[in-house]
Design a protein around this motif. Structure first.
Motif, short mmCIF file in Angstrom:
data_model
loop_
_atom_site.label_atom_id
_atom_site.label_comp_id
_atom_site.label_asym_id
_atom_site.label_seq_id
_atom_site.Cartn_x
_atom_site.Cartn_y
_atom_site.Cartn_z
N ALA A 94 0.83 -1.21 0.00
CA ALA A 94 0.00 0.00 0.00
C ALA A 94 0.87 1.26 0.00
O ALA A 94 0.56 2.25 -0.69
CB ALA A 94 -0.92 -0.01 1.22
N TYR A 95 1.95 1.24 0.75
CA TYR A 95 2.86 2.38 0.83
C TYR A 95 3.48 2.66 -0.54
O TYR A 95 3.51 3.82 -1.00
CB TYR A 95 3.95 2.07 1.86
N VAL A 96 3.97 1.62 -1.20
CA VAL A 96 4.60 1.79 -2.51
C VAL A 96 3.56 2.21 -3.55
O VAL A 96 3.84 3.05 -4.41
CB VAL A 96 5.32 0.50 -2.93
N ARG A 97 2.37 1.65 -3.48
CA ARG A 97 1.32 2.04 -4.42
C ARG A 97 0.97 3.52 -4.27
O ARG A 97 0.74 4.22 -5.26
CB ARG A 97 0.08 1.18 -4.21
N PHE A 98 0.90 4.00 -3.03
CA PHE A 98 0.63 5.43 -2.84
C PHE A 98 1.72 6.27 -3.48
O PHE A 98 1.44 7.26 -4.17
CB PHE A 98 0.53 5.77 -1.35
N ALA A 99 2.98 5.89 -3.26
CA ALA A 99 4.10 6.65 -3.85
C ALA A 99 4.00 6.67 -5.37
O ALA A 99 4.24 7.70 -6.00
CB ALA A 99 5.42 6.05 -3.40
N LEU A 100 3.63 5.54 -5.96
CA LEU A 100 3.54 5.46 -7.42
C LEU A 100 2.33 6.22 -7.94
O LEU A 100 2.39 6.83 -9.01
CB LEU A 100 3.47 3.99 -7.84
N ASP A 101 1.24 6.21 -7.19
CA ASP A 101 0.02 6.93 -7.61
C ASP A 101 0.17 8.44 -7.44
O ASP A 101 -0.45 9.22 -8.17
CB ASP A 101 -1.19 6.46 -6.79
N HIS A 102 0.97 8.88 -6.45
CA HIS A 102 1.10 10.31 -6.13
C HIS A 102 2.58 10.67 -5.96
O HIS A 102 3.00 11.10 -4.88
CB HIS A 102 0.33 10.62 -4.85
N PRO A 103 3.39 10.52 -6.99
CA PRO A 103 4.84 10.69 -6.83
C PRO A 103 5.27 12.08 -6.38
O PRO A 103 6.15 12.21 -5.51
CB PRO A 103 5.40 10.35 -8.22
N GLY A 104 4.67 13.11 -6.96
CA GLY A 104 5.05 14.47 -6.58
C GLY A 104 4.72 14.77 -5.14
O GLY A 104 5.55 15.33 -4.38
N VAL A 105 3.52 14.41 -4.71
CA VAL A 105 3.10 14.66 -3.33
C VAL A 105 3.93 13.81 -2.37
O VAL A 105 4.34 14.29 -1.30
CB VAL A 105 1.60 14.36 -3.17
N PHE A 106 4.20 12.57 -2.74
CA PHE A 106 5.00 11.68 -1.89
C PHE A 106 6.39 12.29 -1.66
O PHE A 106 6.87 12.32 -0.52
CB PHE A 106 5.13 10.32 -2.54
N ARG A 107 7.03 12.76 -2.70
CA ARG A 107 8.34 13.38 -2.54
C ARG A 107 8.25 14.63 -1.67
O ARG A 107 9.11 14.88 -0.83
CB ARG A 107 8.93 13.71 -3.90
N LEU A 108 7.22 15.44 -1.89
CA LEU A 108 7.04 16.66 -1.12
C LEU A 108 6.91 16.37 0.37
O LEU A 108 7.46 17.10 1.21
CB LEU A 108 5.80 17.41 -1.61
N MET A 109 6.19 15.34 0.73
CA MET A 109 5.89 15.05 2.14
C MET A 109 7.15 14.91 2.99
O MET A 109 7.11 15.13 4.19
CB MET A 109 5.06 13.76 2.22
#
Length: 211
Positions: A94-109
């Protein structure tokens, strides 16, 4: 969204600017973000974002907080089965899927320079997000709570592994290793098996598991 409207009811403009900033980061990454572009998308004057958020960091903090809540939703949807190794594999996926679905936001966080971690909401939001993650890690390591340094170290080790996987997927470092055309293909076709192999192997090798 440009020119959508120039006036908003109370509170709507703030949400519109957060939506605009999120859209920019989703489409163009952090590099494409600016207060001026957020204002343009929301259809308001260039000075409107500064009035509501003071700085770009203020608006980006709102996007990051929203990202943590969305990540929390991904993690909360993982069904806990009682198989500790299987459950931590599910949380990892689930964690990796979130990163892949929302890469820009994931990096920003995780950008200290762009997110105000002194915001009074930040600690509570991020801690709440990772509650399912911490519970799964505790079950996997047969620990309780986060009071002792050994318990925090165990969670840190699990989180480091999962977070590292997410970044390797985003940077498409797994494609050649597994012979796939894209990270998305790898996540859907290989990652569930890879995660189960990792966590079950660790459990058999001495890391405690409840299964």
């Amino acid at each position: 969204m440009t020119g959508k409207r120039s006036s908003y009811h109370h509170g709507e403009l703030r949400d519109a600017l957060i939506d605009a900033a999120t859209g920019i980061i989703r489409e163009q990454g952090i590099e494409g973000f600016s207060l001026r572009e957020a204002a343009r998308r929301a259809g308001v004057s260039p000075g409107a974002p500064a009035h509501h958020f003071k700085t770009a960091k203020g608006l980006l903090t709102e996007v990051a907080l929203l990202g943590y809540r969305q990540l929390g939703e991904y993690l909360a949807r993982v069904e806990q089965t009682g198989d500790a190794a299987g459950d931590i594999a599910g949380i990892s996926l689930a964690y990796v899927r979130f990163a892949l679905d929302h890469p820009g936001v994931f990096r920003l966080m995780f950008r200290n320079d762009l997110v105000d971690r002194g915001d009074p909401r930040y600690e509570g939001t991020s801690m709440s997000t990772f509650q399912p993650f911490a519970q799964a890690a505790n079950a996997y390591r047969r620990t309780e709570g986060m009071d002792r340094i050994e318990e925090r170290a165990a969670l840190f080790a699990v989180w480091s592994a999962i977070h590292g996987m997410a970044h390797l997927v985003l940077e498409e470092k797994v494609n050649g290793l597994f012979g796939v055309a894209s990270s998305k293909e790898w996540v859907e076709s290989h990652l569930p098996t890879v995660l189960k192999a990792i966590w079950h192997t660790h459990a058999r090798g001495g890391v405690q598991s409840s299964s």
